[in-house]
Design a protein around this motif. Sequence first.
Motif, PDB file in Angstrom:
ATOM      1  N   GLY A 253      19.381 -19.529 -33.981  1.00 24.45           N
ATOM      2  CA  GLY A 253      20.383 -20.347 -33.308  1.00 24.45           C
ATOM      3  C   GLY A 253      20.572 -19.944 -31.860  1.00 24.45           C
ATOM      4  N   MET A 254      20.609 -18.629 -31.594  1.00 29.02           N
ATOM      5  CA  MET A 254      20.770 -18.146 -30.225  1.00 29.02           C
ATOM      6  C   MET A 254      19.604 -18.573 -29.347  1.00 29.02           C
ATOM      7  N   LEU A 255      18.385 -18.432 -29.874  1.00 28.78           N
ATOM      8  CA  LEU A 255      17.211 -18.830 -29.106  1.00 28.78           C
ATOM      9  C   LEU A 255      17.174 -20.339 -28.892  1.00 28.78           C
ATOM     10  N   THR A 256      17.657 -21.089 -29.888  1.00 28.32           N
ATOM     11  CA  THR A 256      17.700 -22.548 -29.758  1.00 28.32           C
ATOM     12  C   THR A 256      18.683 -22.973 -28.681  1.00 28.32           C
ATOM     13  N   VAL A 257      19.851 -22.320 -28.658  1.00 30.01           N
ATOM     14  CA  VAL A 257      20.834 -22.621 -27.611  1.00 30.01           C
ATOM     15  C   VAL A 257      20.262 -22.337 -26.231  1.00 30.01           C
ATOM     16  N   ILE A 258      19.651 -21.166 -26.078  1.00 30.01           N
ATOM     17  CA  ILE A 258      19.068 -20.802 -24.781  1.00 30.01           C
ATOM     18  C   ILE A 258      17.961 -21.782 -24.396  1.00 30.01           C
ATOM     19  N   GLY A 259      17.158 -22.199 -25.388  1.00 30.64           N
ATOM     20  CA  GLY A 259      16.110 -23.181 -25.109  1.00 30.64           C
ATOM     21  C   GLY A 259      16.691 -24.506 -24.647  1.00 30.64           C
ATOM     22  N   GLY A 260      17.764 -24.943 -25.302  1.00 29.86           N
ATOM     23  CA  GLY A 260      18.403 -26.194 -24.895  1.00 29.86           C
ATOM     24  C   GLY A 260      18.992 -26.107 -23.504  1.00 29.86           C
TER      25      GLY A 260
ATOM     26  N   LEU B  73      25.272 -25.230 -33.999  1.00 29.05           N
ATOM     27  CA  LEU B  73      25.513 -25.481 -35.422  1.00 29.05           C
ATOM     28  C   LEU B  73      24.858 -24.405 -36.280  1.00 29.05           C
ATOM     29  N   MET B  74      23.682 -23.942 -35.865  1.00 22.53           N
ATOM     30  CA  MET B  74      23.019 -22.854 -36.599  1.00 22.53           C
ATOM     31  C   MET B  74      23.845 -21.576 -36.519  1.00 22.53           C
ATOM     32  N   ILE B  75      24.409 -21.313 -35.337  1.00 24.45           N
ATOM     33  CA  ILE B  75      25.262 -20.138 -35.180  1.00 24.45           C
ATOM     34  C   ILE B  75      26.514 -20.274 -36.044  1.00 24.45           C
ATOM     35  N   CYS B  76      27.069 -21.490 -36.110  1.00 29.01           N
ATOM     36  CA  CYS B  76      28.241 -21.727 -36.954  1.00 29.01           C
ATOM     37  C   CYS B  76      27.957 -21.353 -38.405  1.00 29.01           C
ATOM     38  N   GLY B  77      26.704 -21.518 -38.812  1.00 32.61           N
ATOM     39  CA  GLY B  77      26.330 -21.186 -40.175  1.00 32.61           C
ATOM     40  C   GLY B  77      26.394 -19.703 -40.480  1.00 32.61           C
ATOM     41  N   THR B  78      26.515 -18.875 -39.447  1.00 27.31           N
ATOM     42  CA  THR B  78      26.595 -17.418 -39.658  1.00 27.31           C
ATOM     43  C   THR B  78      28.022 -16.904 -39.547  1.00 27.31           C
ATOM     44  N   VAL B  79      28.976 -17.806 -39.255  1.00 24.82           N
ATOM     45  CA  VAL B  79      30.373 -17.403 -39.131  1.00 24.82           C
ATOM     46  C   VAL B  79      30.883 -16.931 -40.489  1.00 24.82           C
TER      47      VAL B  79
ATOM     48  N   LEU C  47      19.083 -15.554 -17.830  1.00 22.69           N
ATOM     49  CA  LEU C  47      18.830 -14.139 -18.113  1.00 22.69           C
ATOM     50  C   LEU C  47      20.060 -13.447 -18.698  1.00 22.69           C
ATOM     51  N   VAL C  48      21.249 -14.013 -18.460  1.00 21.66           N
ATOM     52  CA  VAL C  48      22.490 -13.360 -18.868  1.00 21.66           C
ATOM     53  C   VAL C  48      22.535 -13.064 -20.369  1.00 21.66           C
ATOM     54  N   PRO C  49      22.305 -14.063 -21.255  1.00 22.11           N
ATOM     55  CA  PRO C  49      22.386 -13.745 -22.687  1.00 22.11           C
ATOM     56  C   PRO C  49      21.326 -12.764 -23.154  1.00 22.11           C
ATOM     57  N   PHE C  50      20.157 -12.759 -22.519  1.00 21.05           N
ATOM     58  CA  PHE C  50      19.131 -11.789 -22.898  1.00 21.05           C
ATOM     59  C   PHE C  50      19.574 -10.371 -22.536  1.00 21.05           C
ATOM     60  N   VAL C  51      20.180 -10.221 -21.335  1.00 22.20           N
ATOM     61  CA  VAL C  51      20.673  -8.907 -20.918  1.00 22.20           C
ATOM     62  C   VAL C  51      21.812  -8.463 -21.832  1.00 22.20           C
ATOM     63  N   GLY C  52      22.752  -9.379 -22.108  1.00 30.08           N
ATOM     64  CA  GLY C  52      23.878  -9.037 -22.968  1.00 30.08           C
ATOM     65  C   GLY C  52      23.444  -8.657 -24.370  1.00 30.08           C
ATOM     66  N   SER C  53      22.503  -9.402 -24.927  1.00 29.76           N
ATOM     67  CA  SER C  53      22.020  -9.113 -26.282  1.00 29.76           C
ATOM     68  C   SER C  53      21.273  -7.790 -26.338  1.00 29.76           C
ATOM     69  N   ALA C  54      20.409  -7.538 -25.346  1.00 25.52           N
ATOM     70  CA  ALA C  54      19.640  -6.291 -25.322  1.00 25.52           C
ATOM     71  C   ALA C  54      20.566  -5.090 -25.158  1.00 25.52           C
ATOM     72  N   ALA C  55      21.538  -5.201 -24.251  1.00 28.41           N
ATOM     73  CA  ALA C  55      22.462  -4.093 -24.022  1.00 28.41           C
ATOM     74  C   ALA C  55      23.298  -3.815 -25.269  1.00 28.41           C
ATOM     75  N   SER C  56      23.762  -4.871 -25.928  1.00 30.42           N
ATOM     76  CA  SER C  56      24.554  -4.706 -27.137  1.00 30.42           C
ATOM     77  C   SER C  56      23.736  -4.074 -28.258  1.00 30.42           C
TER      78      SER C  56
ATOM     79  N   PRO D 298      18.160 -13.743 -39.268  1.00 36.22           N
ATOM     80  CA  PRO D 298      17.197 -14.790 -38.896  1.00 36.22           C
ATOM     81  C   PRO D 298      17.866 -16.082 -38.416  1.00 36.22           C
ATOM     82  N   LEU D 299      18.906 -16.540 -39.131  1.00 42.96           N
ATOM     83  CA  LEU D 299      19.559 -17.802 -38.756  1.00 42.96           C
ATOM     84  C   LEU D 299      20.267 -17.678 -37.424  1.00 42.96           C
ATOM     85  N   ARG D 300      20.999 -16.572 -37.218  1.00 36.23           N
ATOM     86  CA  ARG D 300      21.719 -16.404 -35.961  1.00 36.23           C
ATOM     87  C   ARG D 300      20.752 -16.234 -34.791  1.00 36.23           C
ATOM     88  N   LEU D 301      19.712 -15.451 -34.990  1.00 38.09           N
ATOM     89  CA  LEU D 301      18.732 -15.260 -33.921  1.00 38.09           C
ATOM     90  C   LEU D 301      18.068 -16.579 -33.569  1.00 38.09           C
TER      91      LEU D 301
END
Length: 288
Positions: free
Chosen positions: A264-271, A124-130, A240-249, A259-262
């Motif tokens: 949200g991404m960390l919250t998703v990974i935490g969940g 939902l946090m990521i949706c807020g950045t759409v 590890l996949v999203p961390f590798v993808g984000s770092a490479a990108s 701030p909101l998207r970051l």
Amino acid sequence: MKPADILIAVMVAIIWGLAFLASRIALDELSPELMTALRFTIAAVPCLFVRRPKVAWSLLIAISFTLFLGQFLSQAYGIAPVGLTSVVVQSQALFTIGFAVLAFGERPTPMQTLGIVVAAVGLLMICGTVGYDFSVPAFAVLMISPVSFAVGNLLLRRARGVPMFDLFAWLCLASAVPLFALALIANGPASTWTSLTHMSLRSALCMLMLGGISTSIAYWLWGRLLRDHPAAQVVPFALLVPFVGSAASSIVFGERFGPLRLAGMLTVIGGIAVMVLAKRPQVLPKTA
């Protein structure tokens, strides 16, 4: 797990993270339909040397169309910033547990329920950045990917006891044929032929990485790990996949996260971490 198996699990996660980058680069020259078709055509080459596993065609096609065709074609159509895409796709854990409740009566543990809630809040946090650097329709199409991934995961349970490498090769073949037909219909024979014959070396290398390494070899290695070790020991490495993808990108495309998207991404990974590290769900009584 042995050190060698841990190394393999980390290597697979890195390959899958970099695959998002390769997809984004290949899409500069190829249509989503053609890129996905080429990916599975390359990965289906082993079908020339291995027999079709003893799985009904109906089940084989159902797994292929969800786990592979639906997941990766929707990624290609709706690919957002690469780092964000890699996170959204991994939210399949949320949908896998949810669909398992409906299909198999598996009751999530309290920890898994907490993980679902946390991951949902992150989405939902990521949706807020759409609407800033990618559109609402693109995000909607992208969400098809984790849903298809989750359905494919559950269908894959019905194909136990067959050689994993053989199965994935034939799953790729079952996806490649309709995808090439879709590419011809959507782009036309002339445009499709031109794209194939004028492909740059960079795109060709990306396709070899996507088809030969990320799809064929990496999925086979992952399947072997799941066969030899409890899922609870193997699945967390996928975090590890999203961390590798984000770092490479961030390095290649200069992708930056607000701030909101970051958050949200960390919250998703935490969940997701809470979900995959929790104990296995219980099965509801038949009377439920």
